[in-house]
Write a protein that holds these residues in place. Sequence first.
Motif, PDB file in Angstrom:
ATOM      1  N   SER A 167       0.836  -1.213   0.000  1.00 18.06           N
ATOM      2  CA  SER A 167       0.000   0.000   0.000  1.00 18.06           C
ATOM      3  C   SER A 167       0.867   1.258   0.000  1.00 18.06           C
ATOM      4  O   SER A 167       0.557   2.240  -0.669  1.00 18.06           O
ATOM      5  N   GLU A 168       1.963   1.212   0.751  1.00 15.01           N
ATOM      6  CA  GLU A 168       2.856   2.367   0.831  1.00 15.01           C
ATOM      7  C   GLU A 168       3.526   2.634  -0.523  1.00 15.01           C
ATOM      8  O   GLU A 168       3.604   3.780  -0.969  1.00 15.01           O
ATOM      9  N   GLU A 169       3.987   1.583  -1.182  1.00 12.13           N
ATOM     10  CA  GLU A 169       4.602   1.745  -2.503  1.00 12.13           C
ATOM     11  C   GLU A 169       3.589   2.268  -3.507  1.00 12.13           C
ATOM     12  O   GLU A 169       3.907   3.128  -4.329  1.00 12.13           O
ATOM     13  N   ARG A 170       2.368   1.760  -3.446  1.00 13.03           N
ATOM     14  CA  ARG A 170       1.315   2.211  -4.349  1.00 13.03           C
ATOM     15  C   ARG A 170       1.035   3.695  -4.136  1.00 13.03           C
ATOM     16  O   ARG A 170       0.874   4.449  -5.090  1.00 13.03           O
ATOM     17  N   GLU A 171       0.997   4.128  -2.884  1.00 10.68           N
ATOM     18  CA  GLU A 171       0.764   5.540  -2.585  1.00 10.68           C
ATOM     19  C   GLU A 171       1.892   6.412  -3.127  1.00 10.68           C
ATOM     20  O   GLU A 171       1.648   7.504  -3.640  1.00 10.68           O
ATOM     21  N   GLN A 172       3.133   5.924  -3.046  1.00 16.62           N
ATOM     22  CA  GLN A 172       4.269   6.675  -3.573  1.00 16.62           C
ATOM     23  C   GLN A 172       4.183   6.797  -5.091  1.00 16.62           C
ATOM     24  O   GLN A 172       4.463   7.863  -5.648  1.00 16.62           O
ATOM     25  N   VAL A 173       3.793   5.721  -5.761  1.00 13.54           N
ATOM     26  CA  VAL A 173       3.650   5.746  -7.219  1.00 13.54           C
ATOM     27  C   VAL A 173       2.555   6.722  -7.629  1.00 13.54           C
ATOM     28  O   VAL A 173       2.724   7.509  -8.559  1.00 13.54           O
ATOM     29  N   VAL A 174       1.432   6.684  -6.918  1.00 11.15           N
ATOM     30  CA  VAL A 174       0.323   7.588  -7.221  1.00 11.15           C
ATOM     31  C   VAL A 174       0.740   9.035  -6.973  1.00 11.15           C
ATOM     32  O   VAL A 174       0.470   9.917  -7.789  1.00 11.15           O
ATOM     33  N   ALA A 175       1.445   9.283  -5.865  1.00 10.67           N
ATOM     34  CA  ALA A 175       1.898  10.649  -5.557  1.00 10.67           C
ATOM     35  C   ALA A 175       2.866  11.161  -6.623  1.00 10.67           C
ATOM     36  O   ALA A 175       2.766  12.309  -7.062  1.00 10.67           O
ATOM     37  N   ARG A 176       3.771  10.310  -7.068  1.00 13.87           N
ATOM     38  CA  ARG A 176       4.729  10.696  -8.119  1.00 13.87           C
ATOM     39  C   ARG A 176       4.000  11.013  -9.416  1.00 13.87           C
ATOM     40  O   ARG A 176       4.284  11.996 -10.095  1.00 13.87           O
ATOM     41  N   SER A 177       3.047  10.164  -9.763  1.00 13.42           N
ATOM     42  CA  SER A 177       2.269  10.358 -10.979  1.00 13.42           C
ATOM     43  C   SER A 177       1.487  11.671 -10.919  1.00 13.42           C
ATOM     44  O   SER A 177       1.453  12.434 -11.888  1.00 13.42           O
ATOM     45  N   LEU A 178       0.867  11.948  -9.788  1.00 15.48           N
ATOM     46  CA  LEU A 178       0.107  13.192  -9.639  1.00 15.48           C
ATOM     47  C   LEU A 178       1.018  14.417  -9.688  1.00 15.48           C
ATOM     48  O   LEU A 178       0.638  15.458 -10.235  1.00 15.48           O
ATOM     49  N   GLU A 179       2.221  14.286  -9.144  1.00 14.78           N
ATOM     50  CA  GLU A 179       3.180  15.391  -9.189  1.00 14.78           C
ATOM     51  C   GLU A 179       3.588  15.694 -10.634  1.00 14.78           C
ATOM     52  O   GLU A 179       3.646  16.847 -11.052  1.00 14.78           O
ATOM     53  N   LEU A 180       3.840  14.645 -11.403  1.00 18.25           N
ATOM     54  CA  LEU A 180       4.191  14.831 -12.811  1.00 18.25           C
ATOM     55  C   LEU A 180       3.006  15.362 -13.611  1.00 18.25           C
ATOM     56  O   LEU A 180       3.177  16.152 -14.542  1.00 18.25           O
ATOM     57  N   GLN A 181       1.824  14.936 -13.237  1.00 16.62           N
ATOM     58  CA  GLN A 181       0.618  15.390 -13.920  1.00 16.62           C
ATOM     59  C   GLN A 181       0.428  16.899 -13.746  1.00 16.62           C
ATOM     60  O   GLN A 181      -0.050  17.578 -14.653  1.00 16.62           O
ATOM     61  N   LYS A 182       0.827  17.422 -12.610  1.00 18.27           N
ATOM     62  CA  LYS A 182       0.669  18.853 -12.342  1.00 18.27           C
ATOM     63  C   LYS A 182       1.480  19.729 -13.303  1.00 18.27           C
ATOM     64  O   LYS A 182       1.182  20.902 -13.461  1.00 18.27           O
ATOM     65  N   ARG A 183       2.496  19.168 -13.939  1.00 20.00           N
ATOM     66  CA  ARG A 183       3.298  19.928 -14.906  1.00 20.00           C
ATOM     67  C   ARG A 183       2.575  20.074 -16.241  1.00 20.00           C
ATOM     68  O   ARG A 183       2.855  21.013 -17.001  1.00 20.00           O
ATOM     69  N   ILE A 184       1.667  19.162 -16.550  1.00 27.32           N
ATOM     70  CA  ILE A 184       1.058  19.114 -17.879  1.00 27.32           C
ATOM     71  C   ILE A 184       0.090  20.263 -18.122  1.00 27.32           C
ATOM     72  O   ILE A 184       0.142  20.919 -19.167  1.00 27.32           O
ATOM     73  N   TRP A 185      -0.803  20.525 -17.191  1.00 26.29           N
ATOM     74  CA  TRP A 185      -1.834  21.538 -17.428  1.00 26.29           C
ATOM     75  C   TRP A 185      -1.268  22.948 -17.576  1.00 26.29           C
ATOM     76  O   TRP A 185      -1.645  23.677 -18.500  1.00 26.29           O
ATOM     77  N   PRO A 186      -0.324  23.386 -16.714  1.00 26.94           N
ATOM     78  CA  PRO A 186       0.245  24.726 -16.926  1.00 26.94           C
ATOM     79  C   PRO A 186       0.945  24.859 -18.291  1.00 26.94           C
ATOM     80  O   PRO A 186       0.847  25.913 -18.928  1.00 26.94           O
ATOM     81  N   LEU A 187       1.617  23.814 -18.739  1.00 26.11           N
ATOM     82  CA  LEU A 187       2.262  23.870 -20.052  1.00 26.11           C
ATOM     83  C   LEU A 187       1.215  23.925 -21.168  1.00 26.11           C
ATOM     84  O   LEU A 187       1.418  24.604 -22.181  1.00 26.11           O
ATOM     85  N   THR A 188       0.108  23.219 -20.973  1.00 26.71           N
ATOM     86  CA  THR A 188      -0.977  23.264 -21.958  1.00 26.71           C
ATOM     87  C   THR A 188      -1.566  24.668 -22.026  1.00 26.71           C
ATOM     88  O   THR A 188      -1.786  25.204 -23.121  1.00 26.71           O
ATOM     89  N   ARG A 189      -1.794  25.263 -20.883  1.00 26.43           N
ATOM     90  CA  ARG A 189      -2.321  26.635 -20.862  1.00 26.43           C
ATOM     91  C   ARG A 189      -1.343  27.614 -21.483  1.00 26.43           C
ATOM     92  O   ARG A 189      -1.741  28.540 -22.193  1.00 26.43           O
ATOM     93  N   GLN A 190      -0.063  27.412 -21.236  1.00 27.57           N
ATOM     94  CA  GLN A 190       0.961  28.258 -21.838  1.00 27.57           C
ATOM     95  C   GLN A 190       0.947  28.102 -23.362  1.00 27.57           C
ATOM     96  O   GLN A 190       1.077  29.093 -24.089  1.00 27.57           O
ATOM     97  N   ALA A 191       0.770  26.889 -23.837  1.00 29.10           N
ATOM     98  CA  ALA A 191       0.736  26.633 -25.287  1.00 29.10           C
ATOM     99  C   ALA A 191      -0.476  27.275 -25.935  1.00 29.10           C
ATOM    100  O   ALA A 191      -0.395  27.823 -27.035  1.00 29.10           O
ATOM    101  N   VAL A 192      -1.596  27.219 -25.248  1.00 27.05           N
ATOM    102  CA  VAL A 192      -2.838  27.744 -25.801  1.00 27.05           C
ATOM    103  C   VAL A 192      -2.863  29.264 -25.702  1.00 27.05           C
ATOM    104  O   VAL A 192      -3.337  29.945 -26.615  1.00 27.05           O
ATOM    105  N   GLY A 193      -2.341  29.793 -24.630  1.00 32.31           N
ATOM    106  CA  GLY A 193      -2.301  31.240 -24.451  1.00 32.31           C
ATOM    107  C   GLY A 193      -3.673  31.815 -24.153  1.00 32.31           C
ATOM    108  O   GLY A 193      -4.655  31.103 -23.965  1.00 32.31           O
ATOM    109  N   GLU A 194      -3.719  33.126 -24.129  1.00 34.48           N
ATOM    110  CA  GLU A 194      -4.958  33.831 -23.803  1.00 34.48           C
ATOM    111  C   GLU A 194      -5.680  34.326 -25.054  1.00 34.48           C
ATOM    112  O   GLU A 194      -6.711  34.971 -24.966  1.00 34.48           O
TER     113      GLU A 194
END
Length: 186
Positions: free
Chosen positions: A44-71
Amino acid sequence: LEANALGTALQRADVIAEPTRTQLKQALYDYARSRAPSGKPMSSEEREQVVARSLELQKRIWPLTRQAVGEEVRGPVEAGLLSAVTELLDMNTIRLAAVLNKLPAAAMYMLAAIAAVSLSVAGYHAGNDGRFSRWRMTVFALVLSAMMVLILDFDRPRVGMIHLDQLSILATIDDMKADLSAQHEP
């Protein structure tokens, strides 16, 4: 589905301007690698670490998408990218639910109770008729046990007997790696 969403997002990222293109593609690749199955059972602890890592990496995607799309006024290219990234992020929610949602204890108790009652009724019926067929009772018990094991196995997608084929996400990660490598070559 997740492999499909990753591939689509990567392809649609190809049409945005640099340097955001490379940054977004790298973020998508890093995220995809965090989603790849390890192939070994996890605590369970390893699974939580994998999920936390994945969510941390996921947080980089949306700001870059917004930057690409612009205003600016968004056209079909930007809408396509937004759609692909949104679908990718939605896939994470679905996958997390599949991994983290477990069969409730009440359902397991109900399965055991149904099996016990079924076997009791079959035994009682055989006793009332005065005929007891060992092979029928054995087959009934085996089929009932197999059904219970199958139902419980769905609750353990990573370590049970039934495994989903992970080749599509692994192939997508390889394709993403090749795409990024080709981009860095002169």
